[in-house]
Design a protein around this motif. Structure first.
Motif, PDB file in Angstrom:
ATOM      1  N   GLU A 322      14.580  41.495  18.164  1.00  0.00           N
ATOM      2  CA  GLU A 322      15.571  40.600  17.570  1.00  0.00           C
ATOM      3  C   GLU A 322      15.302  40.399  16.080  1.00  0.00           C
ATOM      4  O   GLU A 322      16.228  40.405  15.264  1.00  0.00           O
ATOM      5  CB  GLU A 322      15.555  39.255  18.288  1.00  0.00           C
ATOM      6  CG  GLU A 322      16.066  39.307  19.714  1.00  0.00           C
ATOM      7  CD  GLU A 322      15.908  37.980  20.432  1.00  0.00           C
ATOM      8  OE1 GLU A 322      15.379  37.022  19.813  1.00  0.00           O
ATOM      9  OE2 GLU A 322      16.309  37.892  21.608  1.00  0.00           O
ATOM     10  N   ASN A 356      16.817  35.633  11.881  1.00  0.00           N
ATOM     11  CA  ASN A 356      16.194  35.406  13.186  1.00  0.00           C
ATOM     12  C   ASN A 356      14.740  34.972  13.112  1.00  0.00           C
ATOM     13  O   ASN A 356      14.069  34.911  14.145  1.00  0.00           O
ATOM     14  CB  ASN A 356      16.285  36.679  14.034  1.00  0.00           C
ATOM     15  CG  ASN A 356      17.703  36.972  14.474  1.00  0.00           C
ATOM     16  OD1 ASN A 356      18.391  36.093  14.981  1.00  0.00           O
ATOM     17  ND2 ASN A 356      18.148  38.198  14.270  1.00  0.00           N
ATOM     18  N   ASP A 389      12.954  29.603  14.421  1.00  0.00           N
ATOM     19  CA  ASP A 389      14.020  30.580  14.633  1.00  0.00           C
ATOM     20  C   ASP A 389      15.331  29.896  14.279  1.00  0.00           C
ATOM     21  O   ASP A 389      15.787  29.020  15.014  1.00  0.00           O
ATOM     22  CB  ASP A 389      14.028  31.045  16.090  1.00  0.00           C
ATOM     23  CG  ASP A 389      15.093  32.114  16.355  1.00  0.00           C
ATOM     24  OD1 ASP A 389      16.009  32.267  15.512  1.00  0.00           O
ATOM     25  OD2 ASP A 389      15.027  32.767  17.407  1.00  0.00           O
ATOM     26  N   THR A 391      18.235  30.567  14.696  1.00  0.00           N
ATOM     27  CA  THR A 391      19.288  30.675  15.715  1.00  0.00           C
ATOM     28  C   THR A 391      18.891  30.049  17.043  1.00  0.00           C
ATOM     29  O   THR A 391      19.730  29.917  17.928  1.00  0.00           O
ATOM     30  CB  THR A 391      19.635  32.156  15.977  1.00  0.00           C
ATOM     31  OG1 THR A 391      18.535  32.801  16.654  1.00  0.00           O
ATOM     32  CG2 THR A 391      19.920  32.884  14.685  1.00  0.00           C
TER      33      THR A 391
END
Length: 431
Positions: A322, A356, A389, A391
């Motif tokens: 990711e 990310n 993170d 997100t």
């Protein structure tokens, strides 16, 4: 250093240490199940940070308990969730009804976002139970949760952070009454089929790990890893270098860069998104992932892995993929020393900010009153770091709130931010 994962997994065996010359606790033969203990913590639903008792059993410390856990192995996300869930249930089985009520919260309780910090417990209350107040059996059971959750390397880092705090208590001039105390809290019901969060931390540690069996996912965002001192020798002659893995990875990346790349990196804007801050994750100027060769990108991912890949190999690989997917948009900035030599200069500061991932690393230019003759407790020897993170902080379970009393942003009086770090609300405190 945490276990890292790429196309070729490189497991790092744990180096077992009896830190501070402690003796391994033979607590019920490491049996973590049984009748609830009669010992009751003074904690309420949110425990005051002013608790000062060292342990319900007298001389036992959290550092002792950290050396007494049994190894547990997991290579997949599902195995880690299962092992951790079983360890949580075993820990709960050692508690009284009142203790179980104090350690458990609803999954979406906003306390999750305000009860961790890099400030001392006296300034920011932690949620749950004070592990230092528990019996030996309960302390080992609490640390067994962390052992089941973490990779070998990550658990070694955590146990050495705890041992370093205890070393400060026993050897420094610190007057911080809560140093060496760690709290554990559980948000949601521990299960293989639904999401729950394990929160564990004190002054130099704040782990928020969300395990979601339904999604087969684990995240450690946000997490605080700190160290003071970062290099010391125990009574039995063992040298403990808490962040040697992180430092080694940081300089492996730095040394891989060309002179032109290093110039861009060191002219960038080092940022810090501290606990309690509702961050915008602005990256500023610096070197980007798009500027790197394939080898340099892997070295950068190896560095990030110290925070993002703290669990098993499968979880680590998933998180790495990711972060790698948006690495071109990730900005890296650096200030401070350019050679890994802890005897020279004032340490390093860097930030890694992308869609990310966010990592902030800051050398604290002050001992915060914890001085030890012949041991560095400032700069290289006193470090605070944050992993987030953008997100998926708290697995998006709650809206992030600013910490109680505004703690978590801005340096306290007498603790100036390190060179190259901002002095606004994004500054990591120097306490």
């Amino acid at each position: 250093m945490t276990q890292k994962s790429d196309s070729t997994t490189r497991p790092r065996p744990r180096r077992r240490r009896l830190l501070l010359g402690t003796t391994v606790l033979l607590v019920g033969g490491f049996l973590l199940t049984g009748c609830a203990s009669g010992a009751v913590s003074s904690a309420g639903s949110t425990v005051s940070g002013t608790t000062t008792s060292s342990s319900a059993t007298g001389d036992v410390t959290v550092a002792d308990a950290a050396t007494a856990v049994a190894d547990s192995d997991a290579s997949t996300t599902a195995e880690t969730i299962t092992n951790t869930t079983e360890a949580v249930q075993a820990f709960l089985a050692t508690l009284s009804d009142e203790q179980r009520e104090a350690v458990t919260f609803d999954y979406d309780d906003e306390t999750k976002t305000t009860s961790w910090s890099n400030f001392p417990i006296t300034l920011v209350d932690r949620a749950g139970l004070n592990v230092a107040d528990l019996t030996e059996e309960q302390q080992v059971a609490a640390l067994q949760v962390m052992e089941a959750l973490l990779s070998d390397g990550a658990y070694e880092t955590v146990s050495n952070i705890i041992a370093s705090d205890q070393y400060l208590v026993e050897n420094s001039s610190t007057t911080e009454s809560t140093l060496g105390q760690y709290y554990i809290a559980l948000f949601g019901d521990a299960s293989d089929t639904s999401a729950y969060t394990v929160q564990f931390g004190g002054h130099h540690l704040g782990i928020n790990a969300t395990l979601d069996g339904a999604a087969d996912a684990i995240t450690f965002a946000p997490t605080h890893l700190g160290a003071q001192p970062a290099d010391w020798t125990s009574e039995d002659g063992t040298e403990v270098q808490v962040f040697d893995g992180i430092y080694s990875d940081a300089f492996a990346f730095f040394d891989s860069l060309t002179a032109e790349q290093q110039a861009i990196l060191t002219s960038g804007d080092v940022t810090m998104c501290a606990p309690g801050d509702t961050c915008e994750f602005t990256s500023g100027a610096g070197l980007t992932g798009a500027d790197l060769t394939d080898e340099q990108r892997e070295l950068l991912l190896d560095l990030i892995a110290n925070w993002s890949e703290m669990a098993d190999e499968e979880t680590a690989a998933s998180t790495r993929a990711e972060i790698e997917a948006t690495l071109d948009e990730t900005v890296i900035a650096w200030s401070g020393e350019t050679t890994y030599d802890m005897t020279e200069g004032d340490g390093i500061n860097f930030s890694i900010s992308g869609p990310n991932v966010y990592v902030g690393f800051q050398a604290q230019q002050g001992s915060a009153g914890a001085d030890i003759d012949g041991v560095s407790t400032s700069g290289w020897g006193h470090v605070h770091t944050i992993y987030r993170d953008p997100t998926d902080d708290y697995a998006n379970s709650v809206e992030q709130q600013e910490a109680t009393g505004g703690m978590g942003g801005g340096a306290p009086e007498g603790d100036a931010p390190a060179d190259g770090a901002p002095s606004d609300g994004g500054t990591l405190p120097g306490s």
